[in-house]
Scaffold this motif. Structure first.
Motif, PDB file in Angstrom:
ATOM      1  N   PRO A   1      -5.061  -1.757  -0.146  1.00 40.12           N
ATOM      2  CA  PRO A   1      -4.396  -1.829   1.154  1.00 40.12           C
ATOM      3  C   PRO A   1      -3.650  -0.525   1.459  1.00 40.12           C
ATOM      4  CG  PRO A   1      -3.143  -3.046  -0.489  1.00 40.12           C
ATOM      5  CD  PRO A   1      -4.422  -2.623  -1.156  1.00 40.12           C
ATOM      6  N   THR A   2      -3.592  -0.153   2.719  1.00 39.13           N
ATOM      7  CA  THR A   2      -2.743   0.969   3.113  1.00 39.13           C
ATOM      8  C   THR A   2      -1.644   0.389   4.005  1.00 39.13           C
ATOM      9  OG1 THR A   2      -3.935   1.378   5.161  1.00 39.13           O
ATOM     10  CG2 THR A   2      -4.752   2.518   3.201  1.00 39.13           C
ATOM     11  N   PRO A   3      -0.527   1.115   4.143  1.00 39.49           N
ATOM     12  CA  PRO A   3       0.520   0.591   5.014  1.00 39.49           C
ATOM     13  C   PRO A   3      -0.001   0.326   6.429  1.00 39.49           C
ATOM     14  CG  PRO A   3       1.389   2.377   3.693  1.00 39.49           C
ATOM     15  CD  PRO A   3      -0.088   2.323   3.415  1.00 39.49           C
ATOM     16  N   SER A   4      -0.920   1.168   6.916  1.00 40.11           N
ATOM     17  CA  SER A   4      -1.362   0.918   8.288  1.00 40.11           C
ATOM     18  C   SER A   4      -2.249  -0.325   8.377  1.00 40.11           C
ATOM     19  CB  SER A   4      -2.011   2.151   8.915  1.00 40.11           C
ATOM     20  OG  SER A   4      -3.160   2.500   8.223  1.00 40.11           O
TER      21      SER A   4
ATOM     22  N   GLY B   1       0.784  -1.231   0.000  1.00 41.59           N
ATOM     23  CA  GLY B   1       0.000   0.000   0.000  1.00 41.59           C
ATOM     24  C   GLY B   1       0.816   1.281   0.000  1.00 41.59           C
ATOM     25  N   VAL B   2       2.105   1.181  -0.264  1.00 43.15           N
ATOM     26  CA  VAL B   2       2.933   2.395  -0.305  1.00 43.15           C
ATOM     27  C   VAL B   2       2.634   3.166  -1.599  1.00 43.15           C
ATOM     28  CG1 VAL B   2       5.286   3.312  -0.282  1.00 43.15           C
ATOM     29  CG2 VAL B   2       4.743   1.250   1.027  1.00 43.15           C
ATOM     30  N   ASP B   3       2.517   2.435  -2.695  1.00 43.80           N
ATOM     31  CA  ASP B   3       2.101   3.024  -3.974  1.00 43.80           C
ATOM     32  C   ASP B   3       0.771   2.372  -4.362  1.00 43.80           C
ATOM     33  OD1 ASP B   3       4.458   4.453  -4.072  1.00 43.80           O
ATOM     34  OD2 ASP B   3       5.508   2.944  -5.259  1.00 43.80           O
TER      35      ASP B   3
ATOM     36  N   GLN C   1      -1.231  -3.295  10.855  1.00 48.88           N
ATOM     37  CA  GLN C   1      -2.259  -3.831  11.768  1.00 48.88           C
ATOM     38  C   GLN C   1      -2.379  -5.348  11.641  1.00 48.88           C
ATOM     39  OE1 GLN C   1      -4.301  -2.563  14.060  1.00 48.88           O
ATOM     40  NE2 GLN C   1      -3.563  -0.455  13.860  1.00 48.88           N
ATOM     41  N   GLU C   2      -2.247  -5.830  10.416  1.00 49.13           N
ATOM     42  CA  GLU C   2      -2.398  -7.268  10.165  1.00 49.13           C
ATOM     43  C   GLU C   2      -1.120  -8.054  10.465  1.00 49.13           C
ATOM     44  OE1 GLU C   2      -4.997  -8.965   9.446  1.00 49.13           O
ATOM     45  OE2 GLU C   2      -6.469  -7.459   8.836  1.00 49.13           O
ATOM     46  N   GLY C   3      -0.129  -7.349  11.001  1.00 46.57           N
ATOM     47  CA  GLY C   3       1.090  -8.057  11.392  1.00 46.57           C
ATOM     48  C   GLY C   3       2.135  -8.180  10.297  1.00 46.57           C
ATOM     49  N   MET C   4       2.135  -7.202   9.411  1.00 44.05           N
ATOM     50  CA  MET C   4       3.154  -7.237   8.354  1.00 44.05           C
ATOM     51  C   MET C   4       4.271  -6.246   8.624  1.00 44.05           C
ATOM     52  SD  MET C   4       1.192  -7.462   4.728  1.00 44.05           S
ATOM     53  CE  MET C   4       2.690  -7.665   3.765  1.00 44.05           C
ATOM     54  N   ALA C   5       5.426  -6.511   8.034  1.00 42.74           N
ATOM     55  CA  ALA C   5       6.543  -5.574   8.107  1.00 42.74           C
ATOM     56  C   ALA C   5       7.132  -5.424   6.712  1.00 42.74           C
ATOM     57  CB  ALA C   5       7.611  -6.099   9.045  1.00 42.74           C
TER      58      ALA C   5
END
Ligand SMILES: Nc1ncnc2c1ncn2[C@@H]1O[C@H](COP(=O)(O)OP(=O)(O)OP(=O)(O)O)[C@@H](O)[C@H]1O
Ligand SMILES: [Mg+2]
Length: 497
Positions: free
Chosen positions: A323-326, A304-306, A330-334
């Protein structure tokens, strides 16, 4: 032997009472390439900053062409014939390519005026000569990919009258082709009597390019010898202070059947075309491809960055079309991005603040106040686990850490959030051999505990050493998938081309 063009004698440097360089003496001869290697934080860039007039030394002297040399600023160093290609690009993104190339001045004409048209023409010639993929020298640097920017940084140094050229990690964003061109250029410069100091963590390159190599460890020159007398192993031993037998750690792990994350028919702006990927529990899935194949574009959209044009991602069973980065966090991604310095760090803030930034959720107590003792403990753990070299994590701003240690801060702060799904884009770029091993170990351990890792890299060896499966991207699409048993340089290369 000829006299040294540059002589360093007893150079010392410290920052706020922390000694970084001890009594450094070095000679650089005409027309030679001197390789300089050492761990992250060993003092390589600091030493070159002294030579390049960016920093004053605390003690010691320098001689250039036999005469005393004491640069007061980068400009005086340039005038004396020393050009410095920095580890961090120093281009102005809102200026044109030509303006950046001639930032230190274009020769003026009869009436002291710059002939702009001629300047753009000249810049264009250089772009062509070095095969830089920029059609028009009038385009703004900010619009260009990292590889082209790095080439422009190099050209900027080459247009000057230079006797000594310093390269500090010049190839981190270059494609193989660009790297070849750079190495050919270095060969030509040598023939013209120009002396070069070459810093890199890619030891194979240093061994290939250099006439002599010096190893710096904890601010001391350990040894300087002819390149033929060094090997990869002996360099590592002197850099790290012990021998490293293994490049990749052995950690038992298995890939589960559960899909933790999937990318579903994602396309973006002509750069990514209908890509679908399934990432399983415990899996390390590699993505290989040449520069410009669309790997980074794909994962930026997937996090979700671009924006993506079409398609979706599914995280832990939930589908996100936008998707957004947040959402992803929230879903546990890095997401460890390739432009870590620009996107991953708050430069003037302390090391601790940077690490705590993404962990705030875990640190906030009942009343929404950050528990500072818990913060200390967690940041302390990250610093220890990543081996981050910092004098004082509470007060040292991240921008004064060495390049490699800044990278470690970014990786460490994400790991501290305990994610289940990782996207890592070139995670070991600019990182020394010892620390690379630690990062590999960390990723393998995470996968062994069930995390899923999407691993993007331009280094085939690294992918083959780390991954269970490798996907190959070409021109924005997936060109194939290779299982571990079938890994080979030939297969990967063939699919990518
Ligand atoms: N302005 C500064 N203030 C405080 N400490 C600094 C400053 N600049 C550098 N240092 C410290 O000096 C040490 C040497 O850093 P340097 O950047 O020279 O390392 P390096 O060998 O270039 O490492 P890398 O391979 O990671 O680029 C590091 O511990 C760094 O934190
Ligand atoms: Mg450095």
């Amino acid at each position: 032997m000829k006299d040294a063009v540059l002589q360093l004698n007893g150079i010392c440097k410290g920052f706020f009472g922390v000694q970084v360089l001890y009594d450094i003496s070095l000679d650089l001869f005409e027309g030679e390439v001197l390789g300089l290697v050492g761990e992250n934080g060993a003092g390589k860039s600091t030493l070159m900053n002294i030579v390049g007039g960016v920093l004053p030394s605390d003690a010691g002297t320098m001689k250039l062409g036999g005469r005393e040399y004491k640069p007061q600023s980068p400009q005086t160093a340039t005038q004396a014939g020393i050009s410095f290609i920095h580890q961090e690009l120093s281009l102005f993104t809102n200026m044109s390519v030509a303006e950046n190339i001639y930032i230190d001045g274009y020769p003026t004409g009869l009436f002291g005026r710059v002939d702009k048209k001629k300047m753009y023409q000249e810049a264009g010639k250089y772009l062509e000569k070095y095969h830089v993929d920029v059609k028009n020298p009038g385009v703004q640097v900010g619009e260009l990919p990292m590889g082209s920017r790095q080439m422009i940084e190099i050209i900027k140094a080459l247009v000057k009258e230079t006797k000594i050229l310093i390269f500090d990690e010049p190839t981190t964003s270059l494609s193989n082709r660009e790297k070849e061109i750079l190495f050919e250029t270095i060969g030509e410069l040598k023939k013209n009597g120009i002396s070069i100091i070459y810093i890199s963590h890619i030891l194979e390159d240093v061994l290939k390019l250099s006439d002599r190599i010096s190893v710096l460890r904890d601010g001391h020159i350990i040894e300087t010898k002819k390149a033929q007398e060094w090997s990869r192993e002996s360099l590592i031993r002197d850099m790290v202070g012990r021998s490293l037998k293994q490049v990749y750690p052995t950690i038992e792990k298995t890939t589960g059947s559960k899909v933790l994350y999937s990318i579903n028919h994602v396309s973006c702006a002509g750069l990514v075309k209908d890509v679908s990927i399934e990432l399983h529990e415990g899996e390390i899935l590699g993505v290989f491809g040449l520069m410009g194949a669309g790997r980074s574009e794909l994962v930026r959209a997937a996090f979700g960055v671009d924006p993506m044009e079409s398609g979706s991602v599914t995280i832990g069973g939930k589908e996100y079309a936008r998707p957004t980065p947040s959402d992803c966090i929230q879903e546990g991604m890095a997401f460890i991005t390739e432009n870590r310095r620009e996107e991953g760090l708050m430069m003037p803030k302390s090391v601790n603040d940077n690490i705590a930034m993404v962990m705030e959720r875990n640190l906030t107590g009942k009343f929404g106040v950050i528990d500072s003792r818990k913060e200390q403990e967690l940041t302390g753990n990250v610093i220890a686990a990543m081996g981050i070299k910092t004098a004082d994590p509470k007060s040292q701003p991240v921008n004064s850490l060495s390049g490699g240690n800044q990278q470690k801060v970014v990786i460490g702060k994400w790991v501290a959030t305990n994610p289940k799904i990782f996207i890592v884009d070139e995670p070991t770029r600019g990182i020394d051999v010892g620390a690379k091993y630690e990062i590999y170990k960390l990723l393998l351990k995470l996968a062994a505990e069930g995390a899923a890792i999407l691993f993007i890299s331009s280094e085939m060896e690294e992918l083959m050493g780390m991954c269970d499966r490798i996907l190959v991207m070409k021109d924005g699409s997936l060109a194939g998938s290779i299982e571990k048993a079938e890994f080979s340089q030939e297969t990967l290369g063939r699919m990518a081309l």
